[in-house]
Structure formats: structure tokens, C-alpha cells
Design a protein around this motif. Structure first.
Motif, mmCIF file in Angstrom:
data_model
loop_
_atom_site.group_PDB
_atom_site.id
_atom_site.type_symbol
_atom_site.label_atom_id
_atom_site.label_comp_id
_atom_site.label_asym_id
_atom_site.label_seq_id
_atom_site.Cartn_x
_atom_site.Cartn_y
_atom_site.Cartn_z
ATOM 1 N N ARG A 119 1.223 12.808 0.327
ATOM 2 C CA ARG A 119 1.798 12.578 -0.995
ATOM 3 C C ARG A 119 3.091 11.775 -0.966
ATOM 4 N N ASN A 120 3.458 11.217 0.181
ATOM 5 C CA ASN A 120 4.613 10.332 0.256
ATOM 6 C C ASN A 120 4.225 8.955 -0.268
ATOM 7 N N LEU A 121 5.216 8.148 -0.564
ATOM 8 C CA LEU A 121 4.979 6.761 -0.940
ATOM 9 C C LEU A 121 5.111 5.902 0.305
ATOM 10 N N LEU A 122 4.096 5.107 0.587
ATOM 11 C CA LEU A 122 4.086 4.257 1.771
ATOM 12 C C LEU A 122 4.296 2.812 1.375
ATOM 13 N N LEU A 123 5.168 2.132 2.105
ATOM 14 C CA LEU A 123 5.352 0.693 1.955
ATOM 15 C C LEU A 123 4.666 0.043 3.139
ATOM 16 N N GLU A 124 3.647 -0.745 2.866
ATOM 17 C CA GLU A 124 2.869 -1.402 3.907
ATOM 18 C C GLU A 124 2.900 -2.907 3.686
ATOM 19 N N CYS A 125 2.648 -3.657 4.759
ATOM 20 C CA CYS A 125 2.562 -5.111 4.612
ATOM 21 C C CYS A 125 1.212 -5.580 5.129
ATOM 22 N N VAL A 126 0.870 -6.810 4.794
ATOM 23 C CA VAL A 126 -0.460 -7.317 5.094
ATOM 24 C C VAL A 126 -0.521 -8.024 6.446
ATOM 25 N N PHE A 127 0.403 -8.920 6.718
ATOM 26 C CA PHE A 127 0.249 -9.814 7.861
ATOM 27 C C PHE A 127 1.044 -9.434 9.105
ATOM 28 N N HIS A 128 2.224 -8.891 8.965
ATOM 29 C CA HIS A 128 3.099 -8.668 10.115
ATOM 30 C C HIS A 128 3.373 -7.187 10.330
ATOM 31 N N CYS A 129 2.333 -6.387 10.375
ATOM 32 C CA CYS A 129 2.514 -4.940 10.532
ATOM 33 C C CYS A 129 1.522 -4.369 11.525
ATOM 34 N N THR A 130 1.983 -3.410 12.253
ATOM 35 C CA THR A 130 1.079 -2.592 13.044
ATOM 36 C C THR A 130 1.055 -1.171 12.496
ATOM 37 N N ASP A 131 1.989 -0.860 11.623
ATOM 38 C CA ASP A 131 2.098 0.445 10.993
ATOM 39 C C ASP A 131 2.795 0.254 9.654
ATOM 40 N N LYS A 132 3.069 1.320 8.965
ATOM 41 C CA LYS A 132 3.766 1.203 7.681
ATOM 42 C C LYS A 132 5.174 0.650 7.898
ATOM 43 N N VAL A 133 5.706 -0.002 6.890
ATOM 44 C CA VAL A 133 7.066 -0.514 6.936
ATOM 45 C C VAL A 133 8.045 0.629 6.711
#
Length: 99
Positions: free
Chosen positions: A50-64
Motif C-alpha cells: 500500500r505504499n506509493l512507488l515511484l518507478e522509471c521506464v528506461f534507467h531503472c533496475t528497481d523503484k526510484v
């Protein structure tokens, strides 16, 4: 300001500046942030925690970043600032080659 992920991303886009745009998912269940020379970011609810996750599309291996849920417009306003700061930090890391 409401407390949905999409409303938080709209406010974060305003904080980040004129190059940033925000789009809403169905029922404001998530929001995306984009700028011409940046990665694309999504703020969504983690269904398990139930946390809010900030994720990216191109330069991520995990959540930001991960943030606790918010219940009031004031908390959502503060969260938008934190989302903007996390994006700035991540973008600086990409530009420095530290991704």
C-alpha cells in the motif's frame, strides 16, 4: 488537491517546471511524469504494501523511491515535493553516469 497518485504527479510536474507534463491513469490510480530529455516516471500504489512507488521506464533496475500513503491534501502537497526531489536526484545520477 486530492490525494490520488495522479494528483500528486500533476503537482510534482508543476514543481519540476514547464518542461514536465503529467498524465493520469484510469480513476487517477496512477500518474506518469515526462519531459523531453528525461526518463518517464510513474507513481502508483504498491498492491502488496500500500505504499506509493515511484518507478522509471528506461534507467531503472528497481523503484526510484517508495513513500507512505497520504490521507490529506496537505500530505499530498508535501509528497509532490518529495517526488520532484527524487526525480531530480535520479535524473542527476543518469546524467553523471551513476545509474
Amino acid at each position: 488537491m486530492t490525494t490520488t497518485p495522479a494528483s500528486v504527479t500533476r503537482n510534482a510536474a508543476r514543481i519540476l517546471g514547464a518542461d514536465w507534463t503529467a498524465e493520469s491513469g484510469p480513476w487517477d490510480s496512477y500518474g506518469t511524469l515526462t519531459a523531453p530529455t528525461s526518463d518517464t516516471y510513474t507513481l502508483c500504489v504498491d498492491g502488496d504494501h500500500r505504499n506509493l512507488l515511484l518507478e522509471c521506464v528506461f534507467h531503472c533496475t528497481d523503484k526510484v523511491a517508495s513513500f507512505p500513503p497520504v490521507a490529506t491534501p496537505e500530505e499530498a502537497e508535501r509528497l509532490a515535493g518529495k517526488v520532484a526531489a527524487a526525480i531530480r536526484t535520479h535524473e542527476a545520477g543518469i546524467k553523471a553516469g551513476e545509474d
